[in-house]
Write an enzyme that holds these catalytic residues in place. Structure first.
Site, PDB file in Angstrom:
ATOM      1  N   GLU A 273      39.853  39.728  33.066  1.00  0.00           N
ATOM      2  CA  GLU A 273      39.692  40.895  33.932  1.00  0.00           C
ATOM      3  C   GLU A 273      39.659  40.454  35.392  1.00  0.00           C
ATOM      4  O   GLU A 273      39.254  39.342  35.719  1.00  0.00           O
ATOM      5  CB  GLU A 273      38.422  41.661  33.581  1.00  0.00           C
ATOM      6  CG  GLU A 273      37.145  40.887  33.829  1.00  0.00           C
ATOM      7  CD  GLU A 273      35.957  41.811  33.971  1.00  0.00           C
ATOM      8  OE1 GLU A 273      36.154  42.971  34.311  1.00  0.00           O
ATOM      9  OE2 GLU A 273      34.838  41.345  33.744  1.00  0.00           O
TER      10      GLU A 273
ATOM     11  N   SER B 195      37.621  45.838  34.358  1.00  0.00           N
ATOM     12  CA  SER B 195      36.442  46.381  33.687  1.00  0.00           C
ATOM     13  C   SER B 195      36.269  47.832  34.092  1.00  0.00           C
ATOM     14  O   SER B 195      36.944  48.345  34.984  1.00  0.00           O
ATOM     15  CB  SER B 195      35.191  45.587  34.073  1.00  0.00           C
ATOM     16  OG  SER B 195      34.731  46.003  35.346  1.00  0.00           O
TER      17      SER B 195
END
Length: 247
Positions: free
Chosen positions: A124, A150
């Site tokens: 991420e 996220s």
């Protein structure tokens, strides 16, 4: 307000209510007694918070296999954005450039080789978006990546761009200065390049190497599929000849 069971009950018209669960009851049976206890928190399908979802799927010559963005986290005036590409072949390289003040307002930060195969593992980019906001650039630049984000990500950020760079996707063919256009409302993600130019660049393209050339991450990278099909390492349930979880 009623929790997830209420949401599931409200969605039953579009869920498989007859699907069996590990409780020995169907989905519909599990949520039959659920009731909304706060309509200001959980809305009905007839009275939704928004006619559009919190996420948007994008397609275009830069994302033939789709990409994902979160319009709910973008200020309305940035739902359409056009800018010059600034390309980085890793999250770390992008972070360093941002922290050094080398990313300018109006640019589109491109982070590639962070997809399921290229990472490997599809990391991420939350650290990158935090750095962008820390530099006061949150509403001045866009970011696209074949990695992911996220739920806390803010700003015009686009993830899951596919095909990913590691398999020769268009994101891997971008160069600094290419003009990228994004429209979260129309659901488009394009680069101002002809197919002929892309094919010419593809001839000299080589995938970036990484440091995971043995062990479990190497094995993962050999078998993992694309993001839009779940980034899974198996052919999926349709290929099963029997169900292990039969009760």
């Amino acid at each position: 307000a009623g929790g997830v069971p209420v949401v599931m009950k409200e969605l039953l018209p579009i869920l498989h209510g007859d699907a069996m669960t590990v409780a020995g009851k169907t989905v519909a049976e599990n949520v039959a007694q659920a009731e909304i206890r706060g309509s200001s928190i959980i809305r009905t399908m007839a009275n939704p918070w928004s006619q559009e979802g919190g996420l948007a799927i994008l397609r275009g010559n830069l994302a033939p296999n789709t990409a994902i963005t979160k319009p709910a986290a973008i200020v309305p005036e940035m739902h359409k954005f056009t800018g010059k590409a600034r390309c980085f072949d890793s999250e770390e390289a992008a972070n360093q450039a941002i922290l050094n003040g080398k990313v300018q307002a109006g640019e589109v930060v491109v982070i590639r080789y962070e997809g399921p195969k290229g990472g490997p593992g599809m990391r991420e980019m939350l650290a990158t978006t935090a750095a962008i906001y820390g530099q006061g650039m949150g509403d001045k630049v866009a970011l696209i990546t074949d990695g992911r984000f996220s739920g806390a990500t803010r700003g015009f950020c686009i993830g899951h761009v596919g095909p990913e760079a590691a398999v020769g996707g268009p994101i891997g063919l971008l160069r600094d200065g290419d003009i990228i256009s994004i429209d979260a409302e129309a659901g488009t993600l394009d680069v101002d390049l002809s197919e002929a130019e892309m094919e010419e660049r593809r001839k000299s393209w080589k995938p970036r190497g990484h440091n995971f050339n043995s062990g479990v991450l190497w094995k993962y990278a050999q078998t993992v599929g694309s993001a839009e099909t779940g980034a899974v390492t198996h052919p999926g349930g349709k290929a099963e000849t029997h169900v292990y979880a039969d009760i």
